[in-house]
Scaffold this motif. Structure first.
Motif, mmCIF file in Angstrom:
data_model
loop_
_atom_site.group_PDB
_atom_site.id
_atom_site.type_symbol
_atom_site.label_atom_id
_atom_site.label_comp_id
_atom_site.label_asym_id
_atom_site.label_seq_id
_atom_site.Cartn_x
_atom_site.Cartn_y
_atom_site.Cartn_z
ATOM 1 N N PRO A 14 0.835 -1.200 0.000
ATOM 2 C CA PRO A 14 0.000 0.000 0.000
ATOM 3 C C PRO A 14 0.870 1.251 0.000
ATOM 4 N N PHE A 15 0.369 2.312 -0.592
ATOM 5 C CA PHE A 15 1.135 3.540 -0.826
ATOM 6 C C PHE A 15 1.871 4.011 0.418
ATOM 7 N N GLY A 16 3.183 4.052 0.303
ATOM 8 C CA GLY A 16 4.014 4.597 1.363
ATOM 9 C C GLY A 16 4.271 3.676 2.544
ATOM 10 N N ALA A 17 3.720 2.467 2.518
ATOM 11 C CA ALA A 17 3.886 1.550 3.654
ATOM 12 C C ALA A 17 5.320 1.031 3.695
ATOM 13 N N TYR A 32 -0.497 -3.678 7.652
ATOM 14 C CA TYR A 32 -0.877 -4.611 6.597
ATOM 15 C C TYR A 32 -0.003 -5.851 6.678
ATOM 16 N N VAL A 33 -0.588 -7.006 6.348
ATOM 17 C CA VAL A 33 0.128 -8.279 6.292
ATOM 18 C C VAL A 33 -0.156 -8.877 4.926
ATOM 19 N N PHE A 34 0.858 -9.449 4.281
ATOM 20 C CA PHE A 34 0.681 -10.056 2.972
ATOM 21 C C PHE A 34 0.209 -11.497 3.146
ATOM 22 N N LEU A 35 -1.037 -11.774 2.759
ATOM 23 C CA LEU A 35 -1.637 -13.111 2.862
ATOM 24 C C LEU A 35 -2.374 -13.448 1.574
ATOM 25 N N ARG A 73 3.639 -0.941 7.524
ATOM 26 C CA ARG A 73 2.999 0.111 8.308
ATOM 27 C C ARG A 73 2.879 1.373 7.458
ATOM 28 N N PRO A 74 1.643 1.872 7.291
ATOM 29 C CA PRO A 74 1.463 3.107 6.518
ATOM 30 C C PRO A 74 2.047 4.318 7.252
ATOM 31 N N PRO A 75 2.395 5.370 6.512
ATOM 32 C CA PRO A 75 3.020 6.556 7.138
ATOM 33 C C PRO A 75 2.160 7.183 8.225
ATOM 34 N N ALA A 76 0.851 7.091 8.147
ATOM 35 C CA ALA A 76 -0.017 7.703 9.133
ATOM 36 C C ALA A 76 0.166 7.079 10.520
#
Length: 78
Positions: A14-17, A32-35, A73-76
């Motif tokens: 995901p963008f910027g993660a 996020y986890v890749f599954l 982990r996204p930047p937010a």
């Protein structure tokens, strides 16, 4: 003569993660986890003792994590 098999490429995160290996206690809701060839967002978590977590996703079955896991982990959330 022989043709090398190409492994299927993983879609971009995901963008910027930022990818990082995290212990179960350091995973946050929103990571996020890749599954199953997709990035799944952690919607909720449950503790299974001191060193295990059950990650709950909106579109996937829960995942019990008891070892270091690569999460995005996204930047937010940084």
């Amino acid at each position: 003569m022989y043709e090398r098999r190409k492994t299927p490429s993983r879609p971009p995160p995901p963008f910027g993660a930022k990818a990082e290996t995290r212990l179960p206690g350091h995973i946050k809701v929103g990571d996020y986890v890749f599954l199953n060839n997709a990035y799944r967002r952690v919607e909720d978590m449950r503790s299974d003792g001191t060193s295990r977590r059950t990650l709950i996703f909106a579109d996937h079955l829960p995942l019990r994590v008891s070892a270091s896991t690569i999460t995005y982990r996204p930047p937010a959330l940084l």
